[in-house]
Scaffold this motif. Structure first.
Motif, short mmCIF file in Angstrom:
data_model
loop_
_atom_site.label_atom_id
_atom_site.label_comp_id
_atom_site.label_asym_id
_atom_site.label_seq_id
_atom_site.Cartn_x
_atom_site.Cartn_y
_atom_site.Cartn_z
N CYS A 213 40.64 -39.85 49.31
CA CYS A 213 40.08 -38.63 49.90
C CYS A 213 39.23 -38.96 51.12
CB CYS A 213 39.24 -37.88 48.86
SG CYS A 213 40.21 -37.03 47.60
N LEU A 220 41.87 -36.98 59.07
CA LEU A 220 41.89 -35.56 59.42
C LEU A 220 41.01 -35.29 60.64
CD1 LEU A 220 43.01 -32.80 58.19
CD2 LEU A 220 40.69 -32.51 57.30
N SER A 258 47.84 -30.70 58.33
CA SER A 258 48.20 -30.45 56.94
C SER A 258 48.94 -31.66 56.37
CB SER A 258 49.08 -29.20 56.83
OG SER A 258 50.27 -29.34 57.59
N ALA A 261 46.33 -34.21 55.23
CA ALA A 261 45.70 -33.85 53.96
C ALA A 261 46.66 -34.08 52.79
CB ALA A 261 45.25 -32.39 53.98
N GLY A 318 42.68 -28.46 55.62
CA GLY A 318 42.85 -29.82 55.11
C GLY A 318 41.60 -30.33 54.43
N LEU A 322 40.94 -31.53 50.45
CA LEU A 322 40.33 -32.79 50.03
C LEU A 322 39.11 -32.55 49.15
CD1 LEU A 322 40.61 -34.74 53.40
CD2 LEU A 322 41.98 -35.07 51.35
#
Length: 342
Positions: A213, A220, A258, A261, A318, A322
């Motif tokens: 993550c 991201l 996207s 993510a 996104g 997460l």
């Protein structure tokens, strides 16, 4: 032959001052210099920027009101008012006035997160997203990985192997009340520290998902920065192309946020993780090209703001995904509570 009437300096001041280094060493200074030039109509000697011209009604000429490129107004137009290209309200078609500062709000939102840096670049369009250092995220990932797969990991796994919770050799020879209590403790250890079944909820899996993550968040943010920086470069190039009546930029390098993510929450981690390499791997899978709309000067500027809004919307979606994954990790830990040995 086209004469060069419009010149301006890159400007690292104003709204650019507090942006992240990715933008300050990228397209933000030239973008700011161009926007300031468009916004500030002055008495230029030889450097007239593009502007909106309202031709006087007494003029018996064919020219209508409209955007005029850089250079002096044609000599046969003697009665006119001129306005900044950013003054959309003077057109009478419902367009709003634009401000220089609003073009940097998106970059400002994406500044300040210490998730690493990217190399400087001298072109308007950056073709690749490449992280050179992982910043704060790299340090955190190192700590999580040290806890997840550090020196203590094989020690505890070896201990668990010697105290298997079902049918182990130890329990065949140790069968008093103390053994029963120890068996309960080692059962808790199996849930928390074991890594036998990938479907189990256990410490190694949870920390690994948390690492992924964090790496996804870093990728991201870098992807969103790439998109905004490239939009700035494309906007500058397209305004100048419109001014010179030359071909516009049609494609820019684009990060599918996207996709970042999805990769972050879906990939399985290896035993060892290098933060910078993993961020780059996640980003490399989602590189694509995006078509950039063109039109008049105001249209190009307005389209920048629309595209930049979309970047932030996708980045937010996104980030939300997460965050949901982190919540899921936290919520699942009650199935395997941290063992307490008293």
């Amino acid at each position: 032959m086209t004469m060069e009437f419009w010149t301006y300096e890159d400007d690292i001041g104003g709204p650019v001052t507090h942006l992240g280094e990715v933008f300050r060493s990228g397209n933000a200074p030239r973008f700011h210099g161009m926007l300031k030039s468009l916004a500030e109509l002055k008495d230029y000697d030889d450097s007239w920027p593009p502007r909106w011209v309202d031709v006087g009604k007494v003029e018996v000429i064919a020219m209508n009101d409209g955007e005029v490129g850089s250079g002096p107004i044609p000599e046969d137009i003697t009665f006119y008012d001129e306005y900044s290209i950013l003054r959309g309200s003077v057109r009478g078609d419902g367009k709003r006035d634009l401000t220089v500062e609003e073009f940097f709000h998106h970059a400002d939102i994406l500044s300040g997160q210490n998730v690493g840096s990217v190399p400087e670049h001298g072109n308007e369009i950056r073709e690749l997203l490449k992280v050179t250092s992982g910043g704060w995220v790299e340090g955190v990932v190192d700590r999580i990985e040290a806890a997840r797969m550090g020196l203590s990991h094989p020690t505890w796994i070896g201990l668990i192997d010697n105290f298997e919770k079902a049918g182990g050799q130890v329990w065949q020879h140790w069968q008093d009340s103390a053994a029963d209590l120890a068996k309960e403790k080692f059962a808790a250890l199996h849930l928390w520290y074991g890594d036998r079944d990938p479907g189990d909820i256990y410490r190694s899996q949870g920390l690994g998902r948390l690492t992924q993550c964090l790496l996804g968040f870093a990728a991201l943010i870098h992807g969103a920065r790439l998109d905004i920086d490239n939009l700035m470069g494309a906007c500058v190039r397209n305004v100048h192309a419109w001014d010179k009546n030359t071909p516009h930029v049609s494609q820019v390098g684009w990060a599918a946020l996207s996709g970042i993510a999805n990769a972050a929450v879906g990939n399985k981690l290896e035993a060892a993780i290098t933060a910078v390499g993993t961020i780059n791997d996640i980003a490399a899978d989602i590189k694509m090209q995006k078509a950039v709309q063109t039109g008049g000067c105001y249209d190009i500027l307005e389209n920048y703001l629309k595209e930049a809004d979309e970047v932030l919307e996708h980045a937010l979606a996104g980030a939300d995904a997460l965050v949901d994954e982190v919540k899921s990790i936290r919520n699942e830990f009650h199935f395997a509570p941290v063992p307490v040995w008293e």
